[in-house]
Scaffold this motif. Structure first.
Motif, PDB file in Angstrom:
ATOM      1  N   ASN A   1     -34.631 -26.343 -25.345  1.00 64.94           N
ATOM      2  CA  ASN A   1     -34.677 -27.446 -26.306  1.00 64.94           C
ATOM      3  C   ASN A   1     -33.490 -27.400 -27.270  1.00 64.94           C
ATOM      4  O   ASN A   1     -32.956 -28.435 -27.655  1.00 64.94           O
ATOM      5  CB  ASN A   1     -35.980 -27.395 -27.102  1.00 64.94           C
ATOM      6  CG  ASN A   1     -37.171 -27.826 -26.268  1.00 64.94           C
ATOM      7  OD1 ASN A   1     -37.069 -28.755 -25.474  1.00 64.94           O
ATOM      8  ND2 ASN A   1     -38.294 -27.149 -26.434  1.00 64.94           N
TER       9      ASN A   1
ATOM     10  N   ASN B   1     -37.759 -29.043 -18.294  1.00 68.72           N
ATOM     11  CA  ASN B   1     -37.630 -27.598 -18.040  1.00 68.72           C
ATOM     12  C   ASN B   1     -37.037 -27.311 -16.668  1.00 68.72           C
ATOM     13  O   ASN B   1     -36.267 -26.358 -16.501  1.00 68.72           O
ATOM     14  CB  ASN B   1     -38.994 -26.894 -18.176  1.00 68.72           C
ATOM     15  CG  ASN B   1     -39.459 -26.819 -19.614  1.00 68.72           C
ATOM     16  OD1 ASN B   1     -38.656 -26.906 -20.541  1.00 68.72           O
ATOM     17  ND2 ASN B   1     -40.766 -26.670 -19.798  1.00 68.72           N
TER      18      ASN B   1
ATOM     19  N   ASP C   1     -46.529 -27.994 -23.940  1.00 61.59           N
ATOM     20  CA  ASP C   1     -46.636 -26.539 -23.765  1.00 61.59           C
ATOM     21  C   ASP C   1     -48.006 -25.990 -24.164  1.00 61.59           C
ATOM     22  O   ASP C   1     -48.473 -24.987 -23.603  1.00 61.59           O
ATOM     23  CB  ASP C   1     -45.538 -25.835 -24.570  1.00 61.59           C
ATOM     24  CG  ASP C   1     -44.148 -26.158 -24.037  1.00 61.59           C
ATOM     25  OD1 ASP C   1     -44.057 -26.712 -22.925  1.00 61.59           O
ATOM     26  OD2 ASP C   1     -43.166 -25.861 -24.737  1.00 61.59           O
TER      27      ASP C   1
END
Ligand code: BDR
Ligand code: CA
Length: 311
Positions: A38, A166, A242
């Protein structure tokens, strides 16, 4: 309590996931490993230390890991998480230092030295995990399960029409991980997009007790303005990506999925980082992935608010 290691790139939803784990007696967090994602690697490491300070966990070791993906250029997402990765809230300055060892070395040593196989929760680009697998392939037998937030199966990506962040950031690392025979519990966008925070949840957190709940309320407030706006419109809420992986470890009845095999595209410029599921078992390989597609969102959000209020 279930011992876990969290591999992370905080990030707003990473921060919420870590705090949920630290607030939950069902889980024992052995350490945090950080990676570029990130935001830059130095920033994700610093953010992990600030999260430990917020949770008053001086005992929790943080190991900084890989600074860039295996082959690709680094890619960050400041438009979602802000320049710091945790914009919108005032987290305390770090009260502890980074551990001297590299995250990949610590992962290998820890996994190899523990009697029982260990659960890893990976909610960031999979660079550290892939590097550890190449450094010491025997860790595959020492990982009880790899709980991954990443990929998109039926719904398309959030970075490109094919790829989720991701996996997009380090598709080669993801390919190494998905091609291993480690047992994977996968939380792709299909399920995380169903678990959305809205302003009503921000208000409930503000009304709860404690600095952690109030900090998460501030983070969510910011994130509702970026992630939700970018992807779906603010009134639809912002996905808690997450934190889903942690919520499942606390209460597996919150999610539903199916077993299949998944591989990652690393060749095509058009679909780089796509997670390709073998729905019909056409590949001659074991279905080592439990892929989640459905969630009981109201119960997950209740769990989160209740736990954070106790931290
Ligand atoms: C994933 O990307 C990151 O921005 C989030 O922290 C999450 O891990 C969602 O695609
Ligand atoms: Ca993340």
């Amino acid at each position: 309590a279930l011992p876990i290691i969290i591999d992370t790139d905080p990030g707003q939803d990473d921060c919420i996931a870590i705090l949920l784990a630290l607030a939950s007696p069902e889980l024992q967090v052995l350490g945090l490993t950080t990676v570029a994602g990130n935001v830059s690697a130095p920033q994700t490491a610093r953010n992990a230390l600030r999260i430990c300070a917020l949770a008053k966990r001086r005992d929790l070791p943080v190991f900084a890991g890989c600074e860039r993906p295996l082959l690709n250029q680094p890619y960050h997402a400041p438009e979602i998480h802000g320049e710091s990765g945790l914009d919108g809230a005032h987290l305390p300055e770090p009260r502890t230092k980074l551990q001297p060892r590299h995250a990949v070395d610590w992962l290998v040593e820890t996994l190899m030295s523990r009697d029982e196989p260990t659960t890893i929760v990976a909610v960031a680009p999979l660079t550290n995990i892939a590097m550890a697998l190449r450094r010491e392939p025997r860790i595959a037998d020492k990982i009880k399960r790899l709980v991954i937030m990443g990929g998109a199966l039926r719904v398309g990506g959030n970075m490109t029409p094919a790829a989720e962040f991701n996996v997009f950031v380090d598709p080669h690392a993801a390919a190494i991980v998905f091609d291993s025979d480690i047992d994977i519990a996968l939380f792709p966008l299909d399920v995380t997009w169903k678990v959305r925070v809205r302003y009503e949840h921000v208000e409930r957190l503000r009304a709860a007790k404690g600095a952690a709940a109030h900090t998460v309320a501030d983070l969510m407030d910011f994130y509702l303005g970026t992630e939700a706006m970018a992807q779906s419109g603010q009134d639809k809420g912002a996905p808690l990506h997450d934190a889903c992986a942690i919520a499942w470890l606390i209460d597996p009845t919150l999610f539903r999925g199916s077993r299949l095999s998944v591989r990652v595209e690393t060749g095509s410029p058009l679909t780089l980082g796509q997670t390709l599921p073998d729905w019909r078992g056409l590949w001659d390989r074991p279905a080592n992935v439990e892929a989640f597609e459905d969630a009981d969102a109201p119960r997950i959000l209740d769990l989160l608010i209740q736990r954070l209020g106790k931290l």
